[in-house]
Structures are given as C-alpha cells and as structure tokens.
Design a protein around this motif. Structure first.
Motif, short mmCIF file in Angstrom:
data_model
loop_
_atom_site.label_atom_id
_atom_site.label_comp_id
_atom_site.label_asym_id
_atom_site.label_seq_id
_atom_site.Cartn_x
_atom_site.Cartn_y
_atom_site.Cartn_z
N GLN A 1 -8.08 -0.81 4.77
CA GLN A 1 -7.31 -1.93 4.22
C GLN A 1 -7.13 -3.04 5.25
OE1 GLN A 1 -6.74 -1.52 0.86
NE2 GLN A 1 -7.91 0.33 1.37
N THR A 2 -7.11 -4.28 4.76
CA THR A 2 -6.98 -5.43 5.66
C THR A 2 -5.90 -6.42 5.25
OG1 THR A 2 -8.69 -6.63 4.42
CG2 THR A 2 -9.41 -5.33 6.34
N GLU A 3 -5.36 -6.32 4.03
CA GLU A 3 -4.45 -7.36 3.55
C GLU A 3 -3.13 -6.79 3.03
OE1 GLU A 3 -6.60 -9.58 0.67
OE2 GLU A 3 -7.97 -10.47 2.13
N LEU A 4 -2.62 -5.76 3.66
CA LEU A 4 -1.37 -5.16 3.20
C LEU A 4 -0.17 -5.80 3.90
CD1 LEU A 4 -2.38 -1.39 3.22
CD2 LEU A 4 -2.41 -2.96 1.28
N ASP A 5 0.84 -6.19 3.12
CA ASP A 5 2.08 -6.70 3.72
C ASP A 5 3.04 -5.56 4.04
OD1 ASP A 5 1.63 -9.64 3.44
OD2 ASP A 5 1.45 -9.09 1.33
N HIS A 6 3.05 -4.55 3.20
CA HIS A 6 3.92 -3.38 3.40
C HIS A 6 3.07 -2.12 3.23
CE1 HIS A 6 7.54 -5.91 2.97
NE2 HIS A 6 6.93 -6.46 1.93
N VAL A 7 3.31 -1.14 4.06
CA VAL A 7 2.70 0.19 3.92
C VAL A 7 3.82 1.20 3.82
CG1 VAL A 7 1.32 1.99 5.01
CG2 VAL A 7 0.59 -0.39 5.15
N PHE A 8 3.81 2.01 2.75
CA PHE A 8 4.81 3.05 2.57
C PHE A 8 4.13 4.39 2.39
CE2 PHE A 8 7.01 -0.76 0.96
CZ PHE A 8 8.19 -0.69 1.69
N LEU A 9 4.62 5.40 3.11
CA LEU A 9 4.10 6.76 2.98
C LEU A 9 5.02 7.56 2.08
CD1 LEU A 9 2.76 5.62 5.58
CD2 LEU A 9 2.96 7.92 6.57
N THR A 10 4.44 8.36 1.20
CA THR A 10 5.25 9.27 0.40
C THR A 10 4.58 10.65 0.40
OG1 THR A 10 6.32 9.66 -1.74
CG2 THR A 10 4.19 8.54 -1.79
N SER A 11 5.40 11.67 0.61
CA SER A 11 4.86 12.99 0.93
C SER A 11 5.90 14.07 0.73
CB SER A 11 4.40 12.97 2.40
OG SER A 11 4.04 14.24 2.86
N SER A 12 5.48 15.31 0.80
CA SER A 12 6.40 16.41 1.02
C SER A 12 6.65 16.49 2.53
CB SER A 12 5.79 17.73 0.52
OG SER A 12 4.80 18.17 1.44
N PRO A 13 7.62 17.28 2.99
CA PRO A 13 7.84 17.41 4.43
C PRO A 13 6.63 17.94 5.20
CG PRO A 13 9.74 18.21 3.24
CD PRO A 13 8.65 18.00 2.23
N ASP A 14 5.70 18.58 4.50
CA ASP A 14 4.52 19.14 5.15
C ASP A 14 3.47 18.08 5.49
OD1 ASP A 14 5.42 21.75 4.99
OD2 ASP A 14 4.53 22.08 3.03
N GLY A 15 3.64 16.87 4.95
CA GLY A 15 2.60 15.87 5.06
C GLY A 15 2.26 15.52 6.50
N ALA A 16 0.98 15.39 6.78
CA ALA A 16 0.52 14.99 8.11
C ALA A 16 -0.88 14.42 7.98
CB ALA A 16 0.52 16.18 9.07
N GLY B 1 0.83 -1.19 0.00
CA GLY B 1 0.00 0.00 0.00
C GLY B 1 0.87 1.24 0.00
N PHE B 2 0.65 2.11 -0.96
CA PHE B 2 1.41 3.36 -1.07
C PHE B 2 0.49 4.52 -0.69
CE2 PHE B 2 3.26 0.55 -4.40
CZ PHE B 2 4.46 0.29 -3.76
N VAL B 3 0.77 5.13 0.44
CA VAL B 3 -0.08 6.20 0.96
C VAL B 3 0.47 7.54 0.47
CG1 VAL B 3 -1.13 7.21 3.01
CG2 VAL B 3 -0.46 4.78 3.01
N ILE B 4 -0.33 8.25 -0.30
CA ILE B 4 0.12 9.51 -0.88
C ILE B 4 -0.53 10.69 -0.15
CG2 ILE B 4 0.68 8.55 -3.13
CD1 ILE B 4 -2.01 9.53 -4.17
N PHE B 5 0.27 11.75 0.00
CA PHE B 5 -0.19 12.99 0.64
C PHE B 5 -0.04 14.13 -0.37
CE2 PHE B 5 0.98 10.24 4.06
CZ PHE B 5 0.23 10.61 5.17
N PRO B 6 -0.80 15.20 -0.23
CA PRO B 6 -0.66 16.33 -1.14
C PRO B 6 0.79 16.81 -1.25
CG PRO B 6 -2.60 16.62 0.24
CD PRO B 6 -1.88 15.42 0.77
N GLY B 7 1.23 17.04 -2.48
CA GLY B 7 2.59 17.48 -2.72
C GLY B 7 3.60 16.36 -2.74
#
Length: 332
Positions: A68-83, A8-14
């Motif tokens: 989500q219920t079946e993720l083996d890996h979760v990765f966050l990608t963001s600008s430094p402002d992401g929260a 799962g790739f979690v995206i944030f604005p920017g």
C-alpha cells in the motif's frame, strides 16, 4: 471539495468481525449521505490470503499491507494471538507510514500485534478490559488507559466494536461536519457519541450491573481491589479507606454484589488469572504470584471451584477452539 480519506484495515486470523463492520458501515453511510467519496477503505492482510474471523466467516482481503502507498490511517484488528509472520518487514512499513505523518492504530485485540512491533512503546493506549492483565504482563513498556478510545501522537487505539463506531463518527465529523456525523449516527440508531474521555464499562462479577452503577463506597472498594491484585490488601484497610467500618462495608457490599468483599476480591483476582491462562504463555506459578497467591496450590483449587476446570484444562480447551489456520477464536 472534500479530500478523500483512505483507511486500511489489517485483519489477522481470529479477528473480531464486529470491529471491521463497525468501522466500514458508518464510513459507507457518510459517503452516501454526503453524495461524495469522502472515505475509501481497503481490507488488508499480511500475505493477501483469505482470513477467517472469530465468527468463522472467511474474508478475502483487497490487498497486501506492504504493497500500500496511499493510506491515511492503518488499523489492525485481531485476536490477542495475532502477530506478523514477518515482523521486520511489517514494522518497516508501519514506520514509513508514521514518518510521512500518517496515523496508526488498533481495534480491540489488534493492539497485541501492533504492540509486538515495538511501535507503541512509550505511548498511551486503550486496552479492552478483558485483555488488560495479559497485555500488561507482555508489554510493561506500554501505558494502558481505561478509556474506550485513546488518541495519542499519530496513534489511535480503541477498546471494542462499539467504540470503533464512535471513532469513525469522529472522523466523519472532522471531514464532513457535525450534521452528517449526526445523521450517520441516527441511521444506525447509535444512541450517543462517546469521546476518548469516556471510561470503559466493566461488568460486576456477581450481578447484572456494571461497577460504575454501584454505591460509591462499594465501587471505590472494588477499584482498590483492582489496584491491588499482585499485592493484596486487607479488607479492614479497604474499609478504612472508604470511610466505613469493616462490618458496614461487609453489609453494603453484600447488598450491592451478593458476595462478601473477600469473596468478590478473590473472584477479581481469579478473573485476572484466567486472562493470563488464556492469553499469555506465563507458567501457572508465575500467574499465581502475579495475582497475589503465595503458592500455586490455593489458586488451582479456587480456579477449579469457580470455573469448573483446572487452569491446565482451560488453556488446553481454549487452544482446541481454533480456526483452521491456527488462530484462537475468542475476541471482542
């Protein structure tokens, strides 16, 4: 039969689009080469609403993180402002994910929203060199490393898009073997596979080279400068530490960088000051002290001399370059 790995790739604005494509494309190629669905992926957000990348390209997520219920890996990608808007809910989900033995990580600026959950406290992480000062100021309990990839206990952090590709190649090798990993790398003409032990390359401040390619004593002097930003050292002491006279260091430094050691040291401190101006909420007084100035005025003068604007103007200008949902554009 190969077990399917779901990411799962979690995206944030920017967020930096290159990190997302550097993750998905090698996995897609591995599936095609292997003739099997060894990898699945889902692009996620906190709310499920469309997310605009740093390049202005809009992405429609496949789903909401907390569903989500079946993720083996979760990765966050963001600008430094992401929260996370609801950090309690997001943290609870990520904690459950860790409790069942799955992995958690971040690409580039995604380490900021991940660290803001508190789940990286006490764990080593990889922070991109262009964010290291701002990150250290905000997260003193987290230990940064200088490598491109950091693999810790159920945690994988990556500095930059090219290193994301390297991490995906590593996952491909574990699931499908070295032959398919090598073929994927060749598909994309990826020159070599970097492991987590490889250090980040950092650019010279004054030449079109990286610091690791400079003469050994000059490179060591620069390293000493970098280790003494808040508490500046004397040039003569640095020269003694690298077994050179002050005059020899001056001569060799100018030959390698085009600048005197003193000028280069100042540029290094100002580079860190600029990180804090752009990526932190510290006051200018706090920033000045943290980069070795005893008062604010000299830093303001040197900052404008180097960057052409005052820190106040730089911070204001940076805040004006935002995508429509309010997140800042600069990211790697």
């Amino acid at each position: 039969m190969t077990q399917t790995v779901t990411l799962g790739f979690v995206i944030f604005p920017g967020f930096p689009m290159a990190c997302l494509t550097s993750a998905i494309e090698p996995l897609r190629a591995a599936n095609e080469i292997a003739g099997t669905r060894a990898f699945r992926w889902r692009v996620l957000s906190e709310t499920g609403e469309a997310v605009t990348s740093s390049a202005g390209v809009v992405f429609a997520p496949d789903g909401i993180l907390s569903d989500q219920t079946e993720l083996d890996h979760v990765f966050l990608t963001s600008s430094p402002d992401g929260a996370f808007a609801n950090v309690t809910k997001a943290t609870a989900f990520l904690q459950r994910h860790l409790r069942v033995g799955k992995s958690l990580g971040a690409f580039s600026g995604g380490i900021f929203p991940l660290a803001r959950t508190g789940l990286m406290d006490g764990h080593p992480i990889s922070v991109h060199w262009c964010y290291d000062a701002a990150f250290a100021a905000e997260f003193p309990k987290v230990t940064p490393v200088k490598t491109v990839i950091c693999e810790g206990e159920q945690r994988l952090t990556v500095a930059g898009a090219a290193a994301v590709f390297d991490l995906m190649l590593s996952l491909i090798e574990k699931s499908l073997g070295p032959e398919i990993m090598t073929e994927v790398a060749c598909w994309f003409q990826h020159p070599f596979v970097r492991t987590g032990e490889v250090s980040q390359k950092t650019p010279s401040l004054t030449t079109a080279t990286t610091t690791d390619t400079m003469p050994k004593q000059v490179s060591k002097a620069i390293q000493m400068f970098a280790e003494h930003i808040e508490d500046p050292v004397q040039i003569k002491d640095v020269a003694a530490a690298v077994n050179m006279s002050t005059r020899s260091l001056e001569r060799n430094f100018r030959r390698a960088t085009g600048e005197s050691p003193l000028k280069y040291y100042r540029l290094l401190r100002l580079k860190q000051a600029r990180q804090l101006v752009l990526y932190s909420s510290d006051t200018l007084t706090e920033i000045a002290y943290s980069v070795g100035y005893s008062s604010t005025s000299p830093m303001l003068n040197h900052y404008k001399e180097v960057y052409g604007v005052t820190p106040q103007e730089d911070r204001k200008n940076r805040n004006s370059f935002r995508v429509t949902d309010g997140s800042c554009l600069p990211s790697v």
